[in-house]
Design a protein around this motif. Structure first.
Motif, short mmCIF file in Angstrom:
data_model
loop_
_atom_site.label_atom_id
_atom_site.label_comp_id
_atom_site.label_asym_id
_atom_site.label_seq_id
_atom_site.Cartn_x
_atom_site.Cartn_y
_atom_site.Cartn_z
N PRO A 17 2.67 3.14 5.58
CA PRO A 17 3.04 4.05 4.48
C PRO A 17 2.96 3.41 3.11
O PRO A 17 2.54 4.06 2.14
CB PRO A 17 4.48 4.45 4.84
CG PRO A 17 4.61 4.21 6.31
CD PRO A 17 3.74 3.03 6.60
N VAL A 18 3.36 2.14 3.00
CA VAL A 18 3.31 1.47 1.69
C VAL A 18 1.87 1.32 1.22
O VAL A 18 1.54 1.63 0.08
CB VAL A 18 4.01 0.09 1.77
CG1 VAL A 18 3.84 -0.66 0.45
CG2 VAL A 18 5.49 0.26 2.08
N ASP A 21 0.35 4.77 0.26
CA ASP A 21 0.78 5.22 -1.06
C ASP A 21 0.04 4.46 -2.16
O ASP A 21 -0.36 5.04 -3.18
CB ASP A 21 2.29 5.03 -1.23
CG ASP A 21 3.10 6.01 -0.39
OD1 ASP A 21 2.51 7.00 0.09
OD2 ASP A 21 4.31 5.79 -0.23
N ALA A 24 -3.61 5.71 -2.33
CA ALA A 24 -3.65 7.03 -2.96
C ALA A 24 -3.44 6.92 -4.46
O ALA A 24 -4.10 7.61 -5.26
CB ALA A 24 -2.61 7.95 -2.33
N LEU A 25 -2.52 6.05 -4.87
CA LEU A 25 -2.27 5.83 -6.29
C LEU A 25 -3.51 5.28 -6.97
O LEU A 25 -3.90 5.72 -8.06
CB LEU A 25 -1.09 4.87 -6.47
CG LEU A 25 -0.73 4.50 -7.93
CD1 LEU A 25 -0.26 5.74 -8.68
CD2 LEU A 25 0.36 3.43 -7.94
N VAL A 38 -3.24 12.48 2.56
CA VAL A 38 -2.97 11.17 3.15
C VAL A 38 -2.64 11.39 4.62
O VAL A 38 -1.82 12.25 4.96
CB VAL A 38 -1.79 10.46 2.45
CG1 VAL A 38 -1.45 9.15 3.15
CG2 VAL A 38 -2.12 10.20 0.97
N HIS A 40 -1.73 9.30 8.37
CA HIS A 40 -1.28 8.02 8.90
C HIS A 40 -1.77 7.76 10.33
O HIS A 40 -1.38 6.77 10.94
CB HIS A 40 0.25 7.95 8.88
CG HIS A 40 0.83 8.06 7.51
ND1 HIS A 40 0.52 7.16 6.50
CD2 HIS A 40 1.68 8.96 6.96
CE1 HIS A 40 1.17 7.50 5.40
NE2 HIS A 40 1.87 8.59 5.66
#
Length: 229
Positions: A17-18, A21, A24-25, A38, A40
């Motif tokens: 998840p980290v 993110d 995506a950023l 997104v 997983h």
């Protein structure tokens, strides 16, 4: 005045998840690109592709429910034509060759900086924008060069790639983590230099730090590698 082309829609497929993110950023910061979603897992990626159009997959190869290249193979069989950039720590060249045969257009090795991904995405956009009939071999070569000849991504001022690789290797080889002083002693560099590189890895999301107590004086920062597959 012609209208701007629609953004390239990117599906980020990453089980951590980290990292997901962060990726995506990064994508959202590159002009001409938009995050379509997104996922997983492999199954979540398939569902996302069925829900709406996607132009590009930013794909981790190690997913909890199957290898990323298995996902690409099944997507091709189902008629999905989205391009793929593999984002992975895998360095097996046999896997790279298999990915190329399935249409993976780029590989980005973890850990990487925003500048690295921006370079790959920008080059992909240049390649994607090519259209029409080539006038000859030179024009075909130039189109392919946009993908195959990326420029080295710039590190923050004062950091060098060989030292970063050495610090990264030392940190990954320390299961219980390390301190700047210990890394400096192992690599023959100054404590200040070691700490700069360790802090860079923290900023890049590849390491975490925490104060280490139990000694006289101020607590020392303890760094640990974040294992992202």
């Amino acid at each position: 005045m012609s209208a701007a082309p629609p953004p390239i829609r990117v599906l980020v497929v990453e089980d951590d998840p980290v990292a997901a993110d962060a990726h995506a950023l990064y994508v959202g910061r590159v002009r001409g690109f938009a995050v379509a979603g997104v996922a997983h897992s492999r199954a979540a990626a398939v569902r996302a592709l069925d829900r709406g159009p996607v132009d590009l997959l930013l794909l981790d190869l190690y997913l909890p429910d199957g290898h990323g290249l298995q996902l690409v193979r099944s997507l091709r069989g189902a008629g999905h034509t989205a391009d793929v950039i593999a984002v992975t720590s895998a360095r097996d060249l046999a896997v790279v060759r298999e990915g190329v045969s399935l249409g993976v257009v780029q590989y980005v090795l973890k850990p990487f900086t925003f500048a690295t991904l921006r370079d790959r995405l920008t080059r992909y956009a240049e390649f994607r924008a090519t259209a029409g009939e080539a006038s000859g071999q030179d024009e075909v070569d130039r189109a392919l060069a946009a993908l195959r000849s990326p420029q080295p991504a710039a590190l923050p001022k004062g950091l060098s790639a060989p030292t970063l690789e050495a610090v990264t290797r030392a940190l990954r080889g320390a299961p219980d983590g390390t301190t700047a002083a210990a890394a400096a002693a192992a690599l023959g560099i100054s404590r200040i230099t070691a700490r700069r590189y360790l802090e860079h890895l923290v900023t890049a999301g590849r390491a975490e730090r925490a104060p280490q107590y139990g000694q006289v004086g101020r607590p020392e920062l303890h760094y640990r590698w974040i294992a992202v597959r």
